[in-house]
Design a protein around this motif. Structure first.
Motif, short mmCIF file in Angstrom:
data_model
loop_
_atom_site.label_atom_id
_atom_site.label_comp_id
_atom_site.label_asym_id
_atom_site.label_seq_id
_atom_site.Cartn_x
_atom_site.Cartn_y
_atom_site.Cartn_z
N LEU B 49 0.84 -1.21 0.00
CA LEU B 49 0.00 0.00 0.00
C LEU B 49 0.87 1.26 0.00
CD1 LEU B 49 -2.84 -0.90 2.54
CD2 LEU B 49 -3.04 -0.61 0.08
N VAL B 53 1.52 3.82 -3.32
CA VAL B 53 1.11 5.22 -3.33
C VAL B 53 2.31 6.14 -3.61
CG1 VAL B 53 0.27 7.09 -1.86
CG2 VAL B 53 -0.91 4.89 -1.87
N ILE B 88 -2.69 -1.49 -5.45
CA ILE B 88 -3.14 -0.84 -4.22
C ILE B 88 -4.55 -1.29 -3.85
CG2 ILE B 88 -3.83 1.40 -3.24
CD1 ILE B 88 -1.54 2.64 -4.95
N THR B 89 -5.43 -1.30 -4.86
CA THR B 89 -6.81 -1.66 -4.57
C THR B 89 -6.91 -3.07 -4.01
OG1 THR B 89 -7.56 -0.19 -6.33
CG2 THR B 89 -9.14 -1.83 -5.54
N HIS B 102 -13.88 -1.84 5.90
CA HIS B 102 -14.73 -1.66 4.72
C HIS B 102 -15.97 -0.84 5.09
CE1 HIS B 102 -12.88 -3.68 1.39
NE2 HIS B 102 -12.46 -4.63 2.20
N ILE B 103 -16.36 0.00 4.12
CA ILE B 103 -17.51 0.87 4.36
C ILE B 103 -18.78 0.05 4.45
CG2 ILE B 103 -18.92 2.69 3.34
CD1 ILE B 103 -16.39 3.74 1.99
N ILE B 208 -16.62 2.24 10.17
CA ILE B 208 -16.79 3.00 8.93
C ILE B 208 -17.46 2.13 7.90
CG2 ILE B 208 -14.78 4.44 9.35
CD1 ILE B 208 -13.39 2.77 7.15
N ILE C 52 -11.81 1.01 -12.44
CA ILE C 52 -10.69 1.68 -11.79
C ILE C 52 -9.58 2.00 -12.77
CG2 ILE C 52 -11.17 0.76 -9.49
CD1 ILE C 52 -9.01 -1.30 -9.91
N PRO C 61 -5.92 9.32 -4.84
CA PRO C 61 -4.89 9.01 -3.84
C PRO C 61 -3.85 10.13 -3.69
CG PRO C 61 -4.68 7.58 -5.77
CD PRO C 61 -5.99 8.28 -5.89
N SER C 271 -2.03 4.62 4.95
CA SER C 271 -3.44 4.94 5.19
C SER C 271 -4.07 5.52 3.93
CB SER C 271 -3.59 5.86 6.41
OG SER C 271 -3.69 7.20 6.02
N THR C 272 -3.29 6.23 3.11
CA THR C 272 -3.80 6.69 1.82
C THR C 272 -4.18 5.51 0.93
OG1 THR C 272 -2.42 8.67 1.87
CG2 THR C 272 -3.22 7.98 -0.28
N GLY C 273 -3.29 4.52 0.89
CA GLY C 273 -3.56 3.32 0.09
C GLY C 273 -4.82 2.61 0.56
N LEU C 274 -4.98 2.54 1.87
CA LEU C 274 -6.14 1.86 2.43
C LEU C 274 -7.44 2.56 2.03
CD1 LEU C 274 -7.40 -0.24 4.31
CD2 LEU C 274 -6.95 1.29 6.22
N ILE C 275 -7.47 3.89 2.22
CA ILE C 275 -8.67 4.65 1.86
C ILE C 275 -8.97 4.51 0.37
CG2 ILE C 275 -9.65 6.97 1.70
CD1 ILE C 275 -7.94 7.67 4.20
N THR C 276 -7.90 4.59 -0.43
CA THR C 276 -8.06 4.45 -1.88
C THR C 276 -8.70 3.11 -2.23
OG1 THR C 276 -6.05 5.76 -2.14
CG2 THR C 276 -6.82 4.56 -4.07
N ALA C 277 -8.19 2.05 -1.62
CA ALA C 277 -8.70 0.72 -1.93
C ALA C 277 -10.17 0.59 -1.56
CB ALA C 277 -7.87 -0.33 -1.20
N VAL C 278 -10.50 1.08 -0.37
CA VAL C 278 -11.86 0.95 0.13
C VAL C 278 -12.85 1.69 -0.80
CG1 VAL C 278 -13.35 1.74 2.00
CG2 VAL C 278 -11.24 0.53 2.52
N VAL C 279 -12.42 2.84 -1.34
CA VAL C 279 -13.29 3.58 -2.25
C VAL C 279 -13.27 2.97 -3.65
CG1 VAL C 279 -13.68 5.81 -3.37
CG2 VAL C 279 -13.06 5.72 -0.95
N PHE C 280 -12.09 2.59 -4.14
CA PHE C 280 -11.99 2.13 -5.52
C PHE C 280 -12.67 0.78 -5.75
CE2 PHE C 280 -8.33 4.79 -7.47
CZ PHE C 280 -9.00 5.93 -7.10
N ILE C 281 -12.70 -0.07 -4.73
CA ILE C 281 -13.40 -1.35 -4.94
C ILE C 281 -14.89 -1.06 -5.18
CG2 ILE C 281 -13.88 -1.89 -2.49
CD1 ILE C 281 -12.86 -4.42 -5.20
N LEU C 282 -15.38 0.01 -4.54
CA LEU C 282 -16.78 0.39 -4.78
C LEU C 282 -16.95 0.98 -6.18
CD1 LEU C 282 -17.59 1.98 -1.31
CD2 LEU C 282 -18.19 -0.27 -2.15
N ALA C 384 -14.83 7.05 4.14
CA ALA C 384 -13.50 6.44 4.28
C ALA C 384 -12.49 7.42 4.89
CB ALA C 384 -13.00 5.95 2.93
#
Ligand code: NA
Ligand code: NA
Lengths: 311, 208, 428
Positions: B49, B53, B88-89, B102-103, B208, C52, C61, C271-282, C384
């Motif tokens: 990750l 980035v 990353i995803t 996860h949201i 979250i 994506i 990101p 933490s940027t990577g994590l937020i990105t992943a959580v949003v991008f999978i959606l 996120a």
């Protein structure tokens, strides 16, 4: 049955017109219906191609330039000054070319696709901020091209700085000045509003944008003879229709641009002015052979022979 | 969500991460070898990750410098970013599953009694795991189909299937995390959001 | 099929499944029923990847990382101190500044998600401290960021312009009027909110104090300079500007202010990577779902039953607004534009509507839809980034939606709101 046909352009652009004509013909002469999926509705060019290979789509359009990642030989259409600029010669080339009608189909068949036809969409011209009369005028011009090795090579040879950029960002990048030029077929310059953010259009006669029409091979092979005939006839009718349509469209697009922006400068370079560009094109041909080897050489030779034949 | 007022006060100090304590190294709660493996995978994922980035930033800037200073664009820049974003995803969704990040929309879930929440959480984790494993399988198939067709990236000229390697791996790891969460909830008395995150333990951190 | 899928999705969402599951299941059921089995699930994966793929997503990101570095260090605080020294004594001043900053940043960066992060994450803690309620702050940030759709450069307008063969320059100018009107109304609402909730003000600062604040903010003022100067100066694309901000933030916080350590950088990047992943999978799952809607020609089916051909100009505009509003609640805005614009094109032409007006109204609906539950990219990003529950993020939304719908109605009744500037600029 319901057959699905996806293409890379909007409904009112050349591929859309071809598809609508094809649909009209098939539906008039059979019980089948055709659903049309224009640009972006099922994904990008590579996506719809894969969907046609998977059999989800029965018909698909893809410009050979994009097919280059899958069938390298298809990039021959990016070799500059290969296709004739004279409309009559161009049209008889597309009708009679052995390369298109005999050499390419097996390459497409290897990818599970039946190559139905190829047709020209219009002359490719460049738009820039300053007039271009020779390769020297392209010096230091950041020029957007599709990410295709041969196209990049061409514009390097023409003296520009090729710059990759997604289609959606071209307009904004021309406006802010990240890039100072781009190339596209004439109708696309009009429909993408490229003239709104550039001041000069230059045609150097280096290419005519080409598209291939394909069917999923299993689907096509499985058709009854009568249905195959319906498809072939519809393709022929649409092909004849589009040859005239694109020729008129090339004129009409420039008329529309002039009407929308009277101060636009349109330069169709003379044969003399084109010569230095033609000279530069030799190295692109070499690059093509390097990338594709013997099959590429064979196709290139055949294309040239086909052109001789039409002259 | 159980105590909206306290969560309100708590959140006053909460931003993206300003006041996050530097995250302590993750230790898996899983027993024995399983725990060691899980801890190791978590480390690998965090490195992917962070590196992904930072590489993306460097790559994007390098392209600007190339174009602006040296009059020559880096043609593979966009393709490299595409590879990084997939990495990353798919490293991230597994990491997020492990850390309960996860949201989800938990308003109704939170209103239920603990007696109902427990079986519901088990069902959620199991169903999610099934879909993740399914996607792992089909993304593997997709990757193999791509490999069979020989499509290449136009600039890098490397086979397209290579950029999808992380996809089945990421889905599989995510599925495993949800499966383990379901098992944990069956064994333990408490309700777990992920293998080592207790539900409602810290409103700000985890819900979250 | 559509009704079944939507019902399943809503139920899964409400039960508390991870948000990706309703979208994945919606797409899965679609693929299963369209192709009578599991035969084409690979295409579902293909479309998740396609979701994506766009190069412009990289801005997300990059801006998350830059904003995070700025917020951990001193840059963000110093910039906000500067703003506060000018507006702190005014009722609602901070909220109005936030709305304006979101609009400006969104306008320039072209990414609403990036705006939520870049402006929202430094300003939210300050607004909380100033006494605003979180629900108001979150709704303000998400909705003000979406004004970005209307102010050039706007990717939505470019796509509309290409699909409908409409002048993009005219669209760009037409969006400015409604965009500023919305900003004005949001500002008025913020002021009313501050007055009614008695949000305290700070004592008025002297010019000397302001000068000191300005001095402290000199380095961080490089950020707007990089973004605005870099983009309009033709050096960067908005995506590249985001990466340039990362670089500048690293320089400030590691070299100038010496606030950030390498360990801190690693944490931030992770933490940027994590937020990105959580949003991008959606985003990916949403793209697969959008494909199903498009392939099954569901909108065509629904619209065929309405009898739109019988309606006048106002009727057509109302139907278009509703269709895009609902579409964008569930599906990615770009896909909605690509799918719906050609369907409406014939009737727009036949009733003689100005395509620029239609484009502006469509862009406005896209903006509203992206901030409207249940599915909206900017909502996901806010959840996120701010680590707030879904329900908290949308709780304060209704007044904003009411304002936006009011502007939609006003735009239909008084097209000049959009066309005035266009007519002036193009001498029509
Ligand atoms: Na914008
Ligand atoms: Na929405």
């Amino acid at each position: 049955d319901t057959w699905r046909y996806a293409f890379e352009e909007a409904m009112d652009e050349v591929q859309g017109k071809f598809a609508q004509k094809f649909k009209e013909e098939v539906e008039a002469n059979s019980d089948h219906t055709i659903q049309l999926f224009p640009f972006g509705t099922l994904g990008e060019s590579a996506d719809i191609m894969e969907q046609a290979q998977a059999g989800i789509l029965q018909f698909v359009d893809q410009s050979p330039g994009f097919t280059g990642a899958l069938i390298p030989e298809a990039q021959v259409f990016f070799v500059p000054y290969l296709l004739p600029q004279d409309q009559e010669k161009l049209q008889s080339f597309f009708r009679e070319s052995k390369a298109i009608n005999e050499l390419f189909p097996p390459l497409y068949a290897d990818q599970g696709l039946e190559l139905l036809t190829m047709f020209p969409e219009g002359e490719v011209c460049m738009t820039t901020q300053e007039p271009v009369h020779s390769p020297a005028d392209l010096d230091e011009v950041k020029f957007r091209v599709m990410t295709n090795p041969l196209l990049v090579k061409s514009y390097e040879a023409f003296g520009a700085t090729p710059t990759p950029l997604p289609t959606g960002e071209i307009y904004g990048a021309l406006q802010t000045g990240i890039i100072q030029g781009q190339e596209n077929p004439r109708f696309y310059l009009e429909s993408m509003k490229m003239y709104e953010v550039t001041d000069v259009i230059t045609c150097i006669g280096h290419n005519n944008f080409t598209t291939a029409v394909m069917a999923n091979k299993d689907f096509y092979d499985g058709l009854a003879d009568g249905d195959k005939e319906v498809v072939q006839n519809a393709i022929d009718v649409a092909f004849d229709y589009i040859l005239d349509y694109q020729a008129e469209l090339d004129e009409a697009s420039f008329d529309k641009i002039k009407e929308a922006k009277p101060e636009i400068e349109i330069n169709i370079l003379s044969d003399e002015e084109r010569q230095p560009f033609k000279d530069a094109a030799g190295q692109v041909e070499e690059a093509f052979i390097e990338m594709t080897g013997d099959t590429g050489q064979k196709i290139l030779d055949q294309m040239k022979a086909d052109l001789e034949a039409t002259n | 969500m159980k105590e909206p007022h306290s969560s309100q006060t708590q959140s006053q100090t909460d931003t993206t991460s300003t006041d996050d304590p530097p995250s302590p190294a993750y230790r898996s709660d899983l027993p024995g070898v399983l725990g060691t493996v899980d801890t190791a995978i978590s480390r690998i994922e965090s490195v992917m990750l962070a590196a992904g980035v930072l590489l993306m930033a460097v790559n994007t800037i390098a392209n600007v410098v190339g174009r602006f200073v040296f009059q020559s664009s880096i043609f593979f820049s966009e393709e490299l970013n595409r590879i990084l974003i997939i990495m990353i995803t798919f490293a991230g969704i597994s990491y997020a599953a492990r850390h309960g990040r996860h949201i989800r929309m938990s308003a109704i879930y939170d209103a239920l009694s603990a007696k109902l929440r427990k079986p519901l959480m088990i069902a959620i984790a199991l169903i999610t795991a099934v879909f993740m494993f399914g996607l792992a399988w089909y993304s593997l198939q997709y990757m193999l189909t791509q490999a069979g067709r020989g499509r290449v990236l136009p600039s890098l000229q490397i086979p397209v299937w290579l950029i999808y390697v992380w996809v089945p791996v990421g889905f599989f790891m995510t599925g495993t995390q949800y499966l383990l969460t379901a098992i944990k909830n069956m064994i333990e008395r408490d309700i777990y959001l992920s293998t080592n995150v207790l539900e409602g333990y810290d409103d700000d951190e985890f819900e979250i | 099929m559509a009704t079944t899928i939507f019902s399943i999705m809503i139920v899964l969402l409400l039960l508390g499944f991870p948000m990706m599951i309703p979208l994945i299941v919606g797409a899965f059921v679609g693929f299963y029923s369209l192709f009578g089995g599991m035969g084409q699930m690979e295409t579902m994966v293909q479309q998740m990847m396609a979701g994506i793929r766009p190069a412009s997503l990289i801005a997300v990101p990059m801006f998350i990382l830059a904003a995070d570095i700025m917020t951990r260090g001193q840059s963000a605080g110093r910039l906000i101190d500067l703003v506060m020294s000018f507006v702190g004594h005014m009722r609602g001043g901070l909220a109005v500044s936030t709305a304006a900053a979101c609009t400006m940043f969104g306008a320039v960066s072209g990414s609403t998600q990036a705006t939520v992060v870049a402006i929202g994450s430094p300003l939210r803690p300050r607004m909380l401290k100033a006494g605003y309620k979180d629900s108001f702050i979150l709704a303000l940030i998400v909705n003000s960021s979406d004004i970005a759709f209307l102010i050039p450069p706007s990717i939505g307008m470019i796509i509309y312009g290409v699909v409908s063969n409409t002048s993009i320059s005219e669209l760009f100018i037409a969006g400015v009027g409604p965009g500023l009107l919305i900003l004005l109304l949001f500002s008025i609402y913020s002021w009313v909110y501050a007055v009614r909730n008695k949000v305290p003000t700070e004592p008025k600062t002297s010019w000397k104090e302001r000068l000191i604040a300005l001095q402290r903010a000199l380095w961080p003022l490089g950020f707007p300079a990089i973004i605005i100067g870099g983009i309009y100066g033709g050096i960067f694309s908005p995506t590249e500007a985001a990466a340039a901000c990362v670089l500048y933030a690293l320089f400030l916080e590691m070299v100038v202010f010496r606030e950030l350590t390498f360990a801190g950088l690693y944490d931030t990047a992770k933490s940027t990577g994590l937020i990105t992943a959580v949003v991008f999978i959606l985003v990916g799952a949403g793209a697969a779902f959008s494909w199903v809607i498009s392939f099954a020609q569901i909108p065509q089916g629904i619209l065929a039953g309405i009898g739109i051909d019988e309606m006048g100009q106002v009727g057509v505009l109302v139907v278009i607004s509703i269709a895009f509003f609902i579409g964008c609640m569930f599906v990615d805005p770009i896909v909605v534009i690509l799918v719906l614009v050609p369907i409406f094109a014939p009737v727009v032409k036949s009733v003689g509507l100005d395509p620029v007006l239609v484009g502006t109204i469509i862009t406005l609906q896209v903006a509203i839809g992206s901030a409207t539950p249940p599915f909206g990219c900017d909502i996901f990003t806010a959840i996120a980034v701010f680590k707030r529950p879904y329900i908290d993020v949308i709780r304060g939304t209704p007044p904003f939606i009411v304002i936006l719908l009011g502007v939609s109605a006003a735009l239909i009744a008084f097209p000049q709101i959009a066309l005035f500037l266009r007519d002036l600029a193009f001498a029509k």
